[in-house]
Design a protein around this motif. Structure first.
Motif, PDB file in Angstrom:
ATOM      1  N   ARG A  12      35.161  43.174  41.825  1.00  0.00           N
ATOM      2  CA  ARG A  12      36.279  42.269  41.581  1.00  0.00           C
ATOM      3  C   ARG A  12      36.610  41.478  42.840  1.00  0.00           C
ATOM      4  O   ARG A  12      36.279  41.882  43.956  1.00  0.00           O
ATOM      5  CB  ARG A  12      37.510  43.076  41.148  1.00  0.00           C
ATOM      6  CG  ARG A  12      37.342  43.778  39.815  1.00  0.00           C
ATOM      7  CD  ARG A  12      38.401  44.848  39.589  1.00  0.00           C
ATOM      8  NE  ARG A  12      39.757  44.344  39.702  1.00  0.00           N
ATOM      9  CZ  ARG A  12      40.435  43.786  38.713  1.00  0.00           C
ATOM     10  NH1 ARG A  12      39.867  43.647  37.513  1.00  0.00           N
ATOM     11  NH2 ARG A  12      41.677  43.366  38.881  1.00  0.00           N
ATOM     12  N   TRP A  13      37.269  40.329  42.634  1.00  0.00           N
ATOM     13  CA  TRP A  13      37.714  39.541  43.792  1.00  0.00           C
ATOM     14  C   TRP A  13      38.637  40.375  44.680  1.00  0.00           C
ATOM     15  O   TRP A  13      38.664  40.207  45.898  1.00  0.00           O
ATOM     16  CB  TRP A  13      38.451  38.288  43.333  1.00  0.00           C
ATOM     17  CG  TRP A  13      37.630  37.267  42.608  1.00  0.00           C
ATOM     18  CD1 TRP A  13      37.786  36.859  41.331  1.00  0.00           C
ATOM     19  CD2 TRP A  13      36.535  36.503  43.134  1.00  0.00           C
ATOM     20  NE1 TRP A  13      36.852  35.894  41.008  1.00  0.00           N
ATOM     21  CE2 TRP A  13      36.074  35.654  42.105  1.00  0.00           C
ATOM     22  CE3 TRP A  13      35.883  36.470  44.373  1.00  0.00           C
ATOM     23  CZ2 TRP A  13      35.001  34.780  42.268  1.00  0.00           C
ATOM     24  CZ3 TRP A  13      34.817  35.596  44.547  1.00  0.00           C
ATOM     25  CH2 TRP A  13      34.390  34.762  43.514  1.00  0.00           C
ATOM     26  N   SER A  14      39.392  41.259  44.057  1.00  0.00           N
ATOM     27  CA  SER A  14      40.364  42.055  44.806  1.00  0.00           C
ATOM     28  C   SER A  14      39.712  43.069  45.738  1.00  0.00           C
ATOM     29  O   SER A  14      40.406  43.746  46.495  1.00  0.00           O
ATOM     30  CB  SER A  14      41.314  42.781  43.847  1.00  0.00           C
ATOM     31  OG  SER A  14      40.596  43.556  42.910  1.00  0.00           O
ATOM     32  N   CYS A  15      38.387  43.175  45.713  1.00  0.00           N
ATOM     33  CA  CYS A  15      37.685  44.014  46.691  1.00  0.00           C
ATOM     34  C   CYS A  15      37.631  43.353  48.060  1.00  0.00           C
ATOM     35  O   CYS A  15      37.233  43.990  49.042  1.00  0.00           O
ATOM     36  CB  CYS A  15      36.263  44.306  46.215  1.00  0.00           C
ATOM     37  SG  CYS A  15      36.168  45.413  44.799  1.00  0.00           S
ATOM     38  N   GLY A  31      46.483  40.471  38.150  1.00  0.00           N
ATOM     39  CA  GLY A  31      45.212  39.772  38.080  1.00  0.00           C
ATOM     40  C   GLY A  31      44.281  40.149  39.216  1.00  0.00           C
ATOM     41  O   GLY A  31      44.612  40.895  40.135  1.00  0.00           O
ATOM     42  N   ASP A  32      43.097  39.578  39.156  1.00  0.00           N
ATOM     43  CA  ASP A  32      42.034  39.861  40.114  1.00  0.00           C
ATOM     44  C   ASP A  32      41.973  38.724  41.112  1.00  0.00           C
ATOM     45  O   ASP A  32      41.671  37.584  40.746  1.00  0.00           O
ATOM     46  CB  ASP A  32      40.711  40.005  39.348  1.00  0.00           C
ATOM     47  CG  ASP A  32      39.554  40.370  40.260  1.00  0.00           C
ATOM     48  OD1 ASP A  32      39.810  40.933  41.333  1.00  0.00           O
ATOM     49  OD2 ASP A  32      38.414  40.074  39.877  1.00  0.00           O
ATOM     50  N   ALA A  33      42.268  38.995  42.373  1.00  0.00           N
ATOM     51  CA  ALA A  33      42.331  37.927  43.372  1.00  0.00           C
ATOM     52  C   ALA A  33      42.010  38.463  44.755  1.00  0.00           C
ATOM     53  O   ALA A  33      42.257  39.629  45.064  1.00  0.00           O
ATOM     54  CB  ALA A  33      43.720  37.279  43.373  1.00  0.00           C
ATOM     55  N   VAL A  34      41.463  37.591  45.596  1.00  0.00           N
ATOM     56  CA  VAL A  34      41.242  37.900  47.003  1.00  0.00           C
ATOM     57  C   VAL A  34      42.605  38.012  47.694  1.00  0.00           C
ATOM     58  O   VAL A  34      43.495  37.186  47.461  1.00  0.00           O
ATOM     59  CB  VAL A  34      40.397  36.805  47.671  1.00  0.00           C
ATOM     60  CG1 VAL A  34      40.232  37.082  49.163  1.00  0.00           C
ATOM     61  CG2 VAL A  34      39.043  36.681  46.988  1.00  0.00           C
TER      62      VAL A  34
END
Length: 598
Positions: free
Chosen positions: A348-351, A478-481
């Motif tokens: 995921r971007w959140s990684c 949500g999935d985000a940096v």
């Protein structure tokens, strides 16, 4: 009393050092816990073990943290461990206010009234032409109060600590004295007074002391390295002549001396609490050996890092990278492209997280991610302005077209956030479901808008913020940096981390001139680097836009040690994997040694 099976379940998955810290009967106890070593696991399981075996009672536990988020996590972990009864957990300031209100209610006294705005009161004491200096003077008074420095001692102590002064140290001392007199006249306290007032009540009133010490019999402190002398005084007052204290901390993550913290408190723990036992957690469960090696090199230098052993439970990972870009714009583009390359099925971007020294850097990075169509968050979001806690702040002023009202709103929120531990709302905003990161982000955005608009107003800010956040995901969803400053990243971790802007003037900041300040900047970089689990990417730029001008930049003085370590890792990774692993083992002895400045 807990059975053997309950204790066995509690200790499952813990290593020998962790089990020792959880089960030892020693008190007072200090657990020196390095980055990624499981300090929160040890703290919560020690609390749980003591409650389960009957050596502590949940109703008499006091757990002191430095953010409300940390207190919430502690309570959630205790519930997950099967504890039905809650414990008192929170920041020093919030708990002190609660206790003072309780004491007043018990005695039928007037409850404490907390000053609305330190900055606003100081502005009244300054001539109109110098109202812009009120915030800087307030910061100095904050520092002095945290260090227990009186107005008459301020000038000498500020000079000894190399504190900057916008109006001159003698003038700050005069304003400090006038400020204290004005508070007494108005019969109000500021947030720093809460700590001193409660400590004094406990020290001087036997009945108050007896009640407080009956209520709080088992004391636990998280992040002890961030404690200030004022907080330490209150801790001593609560503890009295008892020994029931457990604290955890890491000298290498002491990054708040600028605001009055006492970075040497871990080294002097046995002096403060005679008979104390000190245990060490060395193993790193967060980061690869390569990341540990680079973080240690930034803290201690490449040669020292290369010759010290490490205990890390993670397998080998890629060698961290250092990239020099031609400009800050190219750096942002390069980071966006690199983050896109990390994307793969299942990740995921959140990684990913991108860390920068200042909020101004984050604003530019956010625009770059937005333009690239990659979701990113700084704790903001399209729904930021609709959050209840943000709407409550927006509703504080009825004059939405007044510049003075908007600036007062920003100053008030700044005071609330700093008073409650650096990233959470003050007492007036403390609600069970508040999102402190939202308020911190709101404040950063409001400051940015205030700096950009010569006549900032609330209506103008709302319009500006809506445009700036138009494509953001909802706050916290949500999935985000993640885009974060070094300070806000403390306590967090990601598989992939980009540490940006590693240039002199940013890392360390140009304003950091004293030995103490430079040591803290080095520790702050260590905190940023040690957030990475698998991949670490560092970067800097030859030119950076500063105040609208392209300015030549030099690499951070901490980069050579990092680069040397990365080069050694590259060379060692090729011929002999086992030899490489031994050669890059860089943690246990090194990270158990005193931090810079000790």
């Amino acid at each position: 009393m807990a059975g053997e099976e309950e204790i066995r379940r509690l200790l499952a998955g813990c290593d020998g050092a962790q089990r020792g810290a959880i089960t030892t009967p020693a008190m007072p106890l200090l657990v020196v816990a390095g980055a990624g070593s499981g300090k929160t696991r040890v703290l919560t399981r020690r609390i749980a073990r003591r409650i389960l075996d009957g050596s502590a009672v949940a109703a008499h536990v006091l757990a002191l943290t430095f953010t409300r988020r940390a207190a919430g996590e502690l309570r959630a972990r205790l519930r997950a461990l099967g504890l039905a009864d809650p414990v008192a957990a929170g920041t020093f300031h919030a708990l002190a206010l609660r206790e003072l209100r309780g004491i007043a209610a018990d005695r039928g006294d007037r409850p404490p009234v907390v000053l609305d705005s330190k900055i606003r009161l100081l502005a009244e004491l300054l001539p109109p032409a110098r109202h812009d200096a009120a915030a800087a003077v307030a910061a100095e008074i904050d520092w002095a109060q945290a260090r227990r420095i009186t107005p008459d001692a301020y000038a000498e102590q500020a000079a000894a600590h190399g504190r900057p002064s916008a109006v001159g140290r003698a003038r700050v001392a005069e304003l400090f004295l006038a400020y204290e007199r004005e508070k007494r006249k108005r019969r109000v306290l500021d947030f720093d007074d809460l700590l001193a007032t409660l400590a004094t009540r406990i020290e001087q009133d036997r009945d108050v002391a007896a009640m407080q010490r009956w209520r709080f019999r088992h004391l636990f402190v998280d992040e002890l390295q961030d404690v200030s002398p004022s907080q330490l005084r209150l801790l001593h007052a609560w503890l009295g002549d008892r020994a029931d204290l457990c604290a955890v901390g890491d000298p290498h993550q002491s990054i708040y001396a600028w605001s009055g913290a006492e970075p040497g408190v871990l080294a002097s723990f046995v002096e403060h609490f005679p008979g104390a036992t000190v245990l060490q957690l060395d193993a790193n469960y967060r980061s690869s050996p390569q990341v540990v090696a680079v973080a240690a090199a930034a803290l201690h230098g490449a040669d020292a890092a290369r010759n010290a052993p490490v205990a890390t439970a993670r397998s080998d990972g890629p060698v961290p990278t250092i990239t020099c870009f031609a400009s800050d714009g190219e750096e942002r583009s390069g980071i966006v492209a690199a983050v896109r390359r990390t994307s793969r099925p299942g990740r995921r971007w959140s990684c990913c997280a991108v860390l920068a020294r200042t909020n101004a850097q984050l604003a530019e990075l956010h625009r770059s991610f937005d333009e690239a169509g990659i979701p990113a968050r700084t704790g903001t979001g399209g729904g930021l302005l609709a959050l209840p806690e943000v709407r409550a702040v927006l509703g504080r002023t009825g004059d939405r077209s007044s510049t003075a009202a908007f600036c007062a709103l920003v100053d008030d929120l700044d005071l609330d956030l700093r008073a409650a531990g650096g990233e959470e709302p003050g007492a007036a905003l403390l609600t069970e479901h508040a999102a402190p990161d939202a308020l911190a982000t709101f404040l950063a955005l409001a400051r940015e808008y205030r700096d950009e608009d010569p006549r900032p107003t609330l209506d103008g800010f709302v319009s500006w913020a809506r445009a700036a956040l138009r494509n953001d995901p909802a706050f916290g969803d949500g999935d985000a940096v993640t885009l974060s400053t070094f300070h806000r990243a403390k306590g967090l971790e990601w598989p992939v981390v980009f540490v940006t802007g590693l240039e002199a003037g940013l890392v360390p900041l140009a304003s950091a001139r004293s030995t103490q300040a430079l040591d803290e900047e080095r520790r702050l970089l260590y905190v940023a680097l040690s957030r990475a689990g698998e991949e670490l990417h560092c970067s800097w730029a030859l030119r950076r836009d500063v105040g609208g001008r392209a300015t030549a930049r030099e690499p951070s003085p901490y980069l050579p040690s990092i680069a040397s370590t990365c080069d050694a890792l590259e060379q060692l990774a090729r011929p002999d994997r086992d030899a490489a692993r031994r050669a890059i083992a860089t943690g246990r002895a090194l990270l158990g040694a005193p931090a810079p400045g000790r």
